[in-house]
Design a protein around this motif. Structure first.
Motif, PDB file in Angstrom:
ATOM      1  N   GLU A   9      64.040  25.976  78.341  1.00  0.00           N
ATOM      2  CA  GLU A   9      63.612  27.041  77.483  1.00  0.00           C
ATOM      3  C   GLU A   9      63.876  28.747  77.297  1.00  0.00           C
ATOM      4  OE1 GLU A   9      60.917  28.053  73.889  1.00  0.00           O
ATOM      5  OE2 GLU A   9      61.894  26.072  74.568  1.00  0.00           O
ATOM      6  N   ILE A  10      63.948  28.954  78.703  1.00  0.00           N
ATOM      7  CA  ILE A  10      64.240  30.310  78.883  1.00  0.00           C
ATOM      8  C   ILE A  10      65.868  30.544  78.973  1.00  0.00           C
ATOM      9  CG2 ILE A  10      64.393  31.979  80.880  1.00  0.00           C
ATOM     10  CD1 ILE A  10      61.514  31.456  79.712  1.00  0.00           C
ATOM     11  N   SER A  11      66.734  29.519  79.174  1.00  0.00           N
ATOM     12  CA  SER A  11      68.056  29.667  78.940  1.00  0.00           C
ATOM     13  C   SER A  11      68.152  29.775  77.489  1.00  0.00           C
ATOM     14  CB  SER A  11      68.809  28.177  79.607  1.00  0.00           C
ATOM     15  OG  SER A  11      70.157  28.717  79.212  1.00  0.00           O
ATOM     16  N   TRP A  12      67.712  28.783  76.544  1.00  0.00           N
ATOM     17  CA  TRP A  12      67.577  28.814  75.118  1.00  0.00           C
ATOM     18  C   TRP A  12      67.345  30.291  74.471  1.00  0.00           C
ATOM     19  CZ3 TRP A  12      63.387  29.603  72.126  1.00  0.00           C
ATOM     20  CH2 TRP A  12      63.604  29.599  70.425  1.00  0.00           C
ATOM     21  N   LEU A  13      66.217  30.698  75.139  1.00  0.00           N
ATOM     22  CA  LEU A  13      65.658  32.061  74.552  1.00  0.00           C
ATOM     23  C   LEU A  13      66.672  33.126  74.999  1.00  0.00           C
ATOM     24  CD1 LEU A  13      63.490  33.829  73.712  1.00  0.00           C
ATOM     25  CD2 LEU A  13      62.811  34.046  76.406  1.00  0.00           C
ATOM     26  N   THR A  14      67.372  33.306  76.296  1.00  0.00           N
ATOM     27  CA  THR A  14      68.254  34.515  76.456  1.00  0.00           C
ATOM     28  C   THR A  14      69.550  34.314  76.063  1.00  0.00           C
ATOM     29  OG1 THR A  14      68.586  33.112  78.568  1.00  0.00           O
ATOM     30  CG2 THR A  14      66.788  34.986  78.380  1.00  0.00           C
ATOM     31  N   GLN A  15      69.957  33.051  75.322  1.00  0.00           N
ATOM     32  CA  GLN A  15      71.195  33.084  74.773  1.00  0.00           C
ATOM     33  C   GLN A  15      71.230  33.342  73.335  1.00  0.00           C
ATOM     34  OE1 GLN A  15      74.035  32.217  76.419  1.00  0.00           O
ATOM     35  NE2 GLN A  15      72.381  32.455  78.282  1.00  0.00           N
ATOM     36  N   THR A  16      70.255  33.786  72.883  1.00  0.00           N
ATOM     37  CA  THR A  16      70.095  34.147  71.303  1.00  0.00           C
ATOM     38  C   THR A  16      70.736  35.523  71.492  1.00  0.00           C
ATOM     39  OG1 THR A  16      67.775  32.849  71.080  1.00  0.00           O
ATOM     40  CG2 THR A  16      68.336  34.645  69.361  1.00  0.00           C
ATOM     41  N   THR A  17      71.767  35.518  70.456  1.00  0.00           N
ATOM     42  CA  THR A  17      72.463  36.788  70.324  1.00  0.00           C
ATOM     43  C   THR A  17      72.048  37.723  69.373  1.00  0.00           C
ATOM     44  OG1 THR A  17      74.131  35.826  68.781  1.00  0.00           O
ATOM     45  CG2 THR A  17      74.548  35.967  71.044  1.00  0.00           C
ATOM     46  N   ASP A  18      71.065  37.539  68.373  1.00  0.00           N
ATOM     47  CA  ASP A  18      70.729  38.321  67.512  1.00  0.00           C
ATOM     48  C   ASP A  18      69.310  38.803  68.135  1.00  0.00           C
ATOM     49  OD1 ASP A  18      70.117  39.194  64.407  1.00  0.00           O
ATOM     50  OD2 ASP A  18      68.167  38.265  64.786  1.00  0.00           O
ATOM     51  N   ALA A  76      71.896  45.579  73.131  1.00  0.00           N
ATOM     52  CA  ALA A  76      70.770  46.042  73.729  1.00  0.00           C
ATOM     53  C   ALA A  76      69.955  47.218  73.239  1.00  0.00           C
ATOM     54  CB  ALA A  76      71.463  46.461  75.173  1.00  0.00           C
ATOM     55  N   ASP A  77      70.564  48.191  72.474  1.00  0.00           N
ATOM     56  CA  ASP A  77      69.851  49.093  71.925  1.00  0.00           C
ATOM     57  C   ASP A  77      69.244  48.811  70.453  1.00  0.00           C
ATOM     58  OD1 ASP A  77      69.830  50.487  74.243  1.00  0.00           O
ATOM     59  OD2 ASP A  77      71.882  51.260  73.935  1.00  0.00           O
ATOM     60  N   THR A  78      69.455  47.768  70.007  1.00  0.00           N
ATOM     61  CA  THR A  78      69.095  47.281  68.541  1.00  0.00           C
ATOM     62  C   THR A  78      67.653  47.496  68.330  1.00  0.00           C
ATOM     63  OG1 THR A  78      70.859  46.148  68.624  1.00  0.00           O
ATOM     64  CG2 THR A  78      69.381  45.644  66.819  1.00  0.00           C
ATOM     65  N   TYR A  79      67.192  48.041  67.285  1.00  0.00           N
ATOM     66  CA  TYR A  79      65.776  48.167  66.914  1.00  0.00           C
ATOM     67  C   TYR A  79      65.557  47.779  65.558  1.00  0.00           C
ATOM     68  CZ  TYR A  79      61.172  50.532  66.723  1.00  0.00           C
ATOM     69  OH  TYR A  79      60.130  50.852  66.692  1.00  0.00           O
ATOM     70  N   SER A  80      64.466  46.985  65.342  1.00  0.00           N
ATOM     71  CA  SER A  80      64.174  46.545  63.606  1.00  0.00           C
ATOM     72  C   SER A  80      63.002  46.176  63.719  1.00  0.00           C
ATOM     73  CB  SER A  80      65.234  45.611  63.275  1.00  0.00           C
ATOM     74  OG  SER A  80      65.071  44.307  64.146  1.00  0.00           O
ATOM     75  N   GLY A  81      62.132  45.831  62.472  1.00  0.00           N
ATOM     76  CA  GLY A  81      60.824  45.265  62.564  1.00  0.00           C
ATOM     77  C   GLY A  81      60.099  45.989  61.381  1.00  0.00           C
ATOM     78  N   ASN A  82      59.089  45.525  61.104  1.00  0.00           N
ATOM     79  CA  ASN A  82      58.128  46.265  60.271  1.00  0.00           C
ATOM     80  C   ASN A  82      57.397  47.579  61.018  1.00  0.00           C
ATOM     81  OD1 ASN A  82      58.454  44.415  58.401  1.00  0.00           O
ATOM     82  ND2 ASN A  82      56.853  42.961  59.443  1.00  0.00           N
ATOM     83  N   LYS A  83      57.348  48.670  60.202  1.00  0.00           N
ATOM     84  CA  LYS A  83      56.823  49.881  60.556  1.00  0.00           C
ATOM     85  C   LYS A  83      55.205  49.670  60.843  1.00  0.00           C
ATOM     86  CE  LYS A  83      56.919  54.635  59.797  1.00  0.00           C
ATOM     87  NZ  LYS A  83      57.363  55.766  59.254  1.00  0.00           N
ATOM     88  N   TYR A  84      54.613  48.866  59.685  1.00  0.00           N
ATOM     89  CA  TYR A  84      53.052  48.815  59.651  1.00  0.00           C
ATOM     90  C   TYR A  84      52.891  47.263  59.600  1.00  0.00           C
ATOM     91  CZ  TYR A  84      53.376  53.493  58.157  1.00  0.00           C
ATOM     92  OH  TYR A  84      53.708  55.052  58.212  1.00  0.00           O
ATOM     93  N   ARG A  85      51.870  46.952  60.432  1.00  0.00           N
ATOM     94  CA  ARG A  85      51.546  45.581  60.646  1.00  0.00           C
ATOM     95  C   ARG A  85      50.755  45.012  59.276  1.00  0.00           C
ATOM     96  NH1 ARG A  85      48.147  43.462  65.955  1.00  0.00           N
ATOM     97  NH2 ARG A  85      49.771  44.471  67.105  1.00  0.00           N
ATOM     98  N   ASP A  86      50.252  45.604  58.471  1.00  0.00           N
ATOM     99  CA  ASP A  86      49.649  45.087  57.327  1.00  0.00           C
ATOM    100  C   ASP A  86      50.583  45.233  56.229  1.00  0.00           C
ATOM    101  OD1 ASP A  86      49.681  47.936  57.195  1.00  0.00           O
ATOM    102  OD2 ASP A  86      47.793  48.247  56.608  1.00  0.00           O
ATOM    103  N   GLN A  87      51.746  45.693  56.464  1.00  0.00           N
ATOM    104  CA  GLN A  87      52.647  45.880  55.339  1.00  0.00           C
ATOM    105  C   GLN A  87      53.939  44.999  55.749  1.00  0.00           C
ATOM    106  OE1 GLN A  87      53.682  49.710  54.078  1.00  0.00           O
ATOM    107  NE2 GLN A  87      51.589  50.403  53.862  1.00  0.00           N
ATOM    108  N   PRO A  88      53.889  43.656  55.803  1.00  0.00           N
ATOM    109  CA  PRO A  88      55.182  42.702  56.387  1.00  0.00           C
ATOM    110  C   PRO A  88      56.442  42.956  55.685  1.00  0.00           C
ATOM    111  CG  PRO A  88      53.598  41.286  55.498  1.00  0.00           C
ATOM    112  CD  PRO A  88      53.011  42.713  55.356  1.00  0.00           C
ATOM    113  N   ASN A  89      56.287  43.156  54.543  1.00  0.00           N
ATOM    114  CA  ASN A  89      57.742  43.346  53.859  1.00  0.00           C
ATOM    115  C   ASN A  89      58.369  44.573  53.808  1.00  0.00           C
ATOM    116  OD1 ASN A  89      57.576  40.850  52.998  1.00  0.00           O
ATOM    117  ND2 ASN A  89      56.368  41.206  51.407  1.00  0.00           N
ATOM    118  N   VAL A  90      57.782  45.651  54.634  1.00  0.00           N
ATOM    119  CA  VAL A  90      58.372  46.998  54.814  1.00  0.00           C
ATOM    120  C   VAL A  90      59.060  47.023  56.208  1.00  0.00           C
ATOM    121  CG1 VAL A  90      57.777  49.315  55.016  1.00  0.00           C
ATOM    122  CG2 VAL A  90      56.402  47.879  53.401  1.00  0.00           C
TER     123      VAL A  90
END
Length: 110
Positions: A9-18, A76-90
């Motif tokens: 499982e850990i090997s699978w996890l750490t092989q994800t490139t995205d 390594a320095d990639t950053y993404s995601g939702n800015k606000y928890r209550d606005q999942p499409n932002v």
């Protein structure tokens, strides 16, 4: 729940490139499952820090994150995601955003 922490499982996890897929897999598999597997205070986010195992667990999560960054330095320095928890499409989070404790995020450049 032990399968969530197996070497396979850990090997699978750490092989994800995205980045975003890695982040979600790390959060949903070894991170969240261990909190639930231990139970007690660890299963309750506001109280989990009361359990000494919390610090060992999060050190291991940091170790896995570092391994992934070393294996995929271009992401390594990639950053993404939702800015606000209550606005999942932002999906406008930026590396300049400052997280408030139990509050919405604020941006240092706004």
């Amino acid at each position: 729940m032990g399968a969530q922490f197996s070497p396979v499982e850990i090997s699978w996890l750490t092989q994800t490139t995205d980045y975003d897929q890695f982040r979600q897999n790390l959060e949903n598999h070894p991170h969240n499952y261990l909190h639930m597997a231990i139970g007690g205070d660890m299963a309750q986010p506001p109280l989990s820090v009361n359990d000494p195992i919390f610090f060992l667990h999060h050190s291991n999560i940091d170790r896995l994150w570092n391994k992934w960054q070393q294996d995929f330095p271009g992401s390594a320095d990639t950053y993404s995601g939702n800015k606000y928890r209550d606005q999942p499409n932002v999906n406008n989070a930026r590396s300049t955003d400052m997280m408030g404790y139990r509050t919405s995020l604020t941006s240092v450049d706004s």
